[in-house]
Enzyme design. Structure first.
Site, short mmCIF file in Angstrom:
data_model
loop_
_atom_site.label_atom_id
_atom_site.label_comp_id
_atom_site.label_asym_id
_atom_site.label_seq_id
_atom_site.Cartn_x
_atom_site.Cartn_y
_atom_site.Cartn_z
N ARG A 54 3.87 37.36 58.81
CA ARG A 54 3.99 38.29 60.08
C ARG A 54 4.04 37.35 61.27
O ARG A 54 4.45 37.80 62.45
CB ARG A 54 2.80 39.19 60.06
N CYS A 55 3.97 36.13 61.20
CA CYS A 55 3.69 35.10 62.05
C CYS A 55 5.10 34.35 62.33
O CYS A 55 5.68 33.89 61.29
CB CYS A 55 2.78 34.10 62.07
N SER A 56 5.83 34.53 63.48
CA SER A 56 7.11 33.90 63.63
C SER A 56 7.15 32.36 63.43
O SER A 56 8.09 31.68 62.90
CB SER A 56 7.77 34.29 65.04
N ASN B 30 1.26 33.01 57.37
CA ASN B 30 1.28 34.26 57.59
C ASN B 30 2.66 34.79 57.74
O ASN B 30 3.23 34.35 58.80
CB ASN B 30 0.32 34.57 58.74
#
Length: 115
Positions: free
Chosen positions: A10-12, A8
């Site tokens: 958007r996930c750090s 994902n």
């Protein structure tokens, strides 16, 4: 060696894990699982490769669908697999697969033991 990351962007933690793999000269197959959710068969395979007793171990239990679907009280493993298949946001991220082993990249360094 074919390595796959369920990613994902958007996930750090997912971004950090992908970077870690690339630093190790590994260019994994990137599966954007929110856009291309894994099938129920793939999800069952991931549970096994992660060495989990239940799909609950790879679920994000604080996500709205988990609460709304009352999955905390779900007894049947099939209900958990169905829920992830229908709501891929429930799947923990990232998951890295190498052959018959997998690891959740939390922390990102956790994936190094399967490489």
């Amino acid at each position: 060696m074919t390595v796959t990351i369920y990613h994902n962007p958007r996930c750090s933690k997912s971004r950090q894990t992908l970077s870690l793999l690339q630093e190790k000269s590994i260019e994994p197959e990137v599966v954007l699982y929110l856009e291309n959710p894994p099938s129920k068969a793939v999800l069952k395979s991931l549970v096994a490769k992660l060495g989990l007793k239940s799909a609950r171990g790879m679920m994000r239990v604080k996500e709205a669908p988990y609460i709304e679907l009352d999955l905390n009280n779900a007894k049947a493993e099939s209900a958990l697999i169905d829920a992830i298949a229908e709501n891929p946001i429930l799947m923990e991220r990232p998951i890295v697969v190498n052959g018959d082993k997998a690891a959740i990249g939390r922390p990102p360094e956790a994936v190094l033991e399967i490489l």
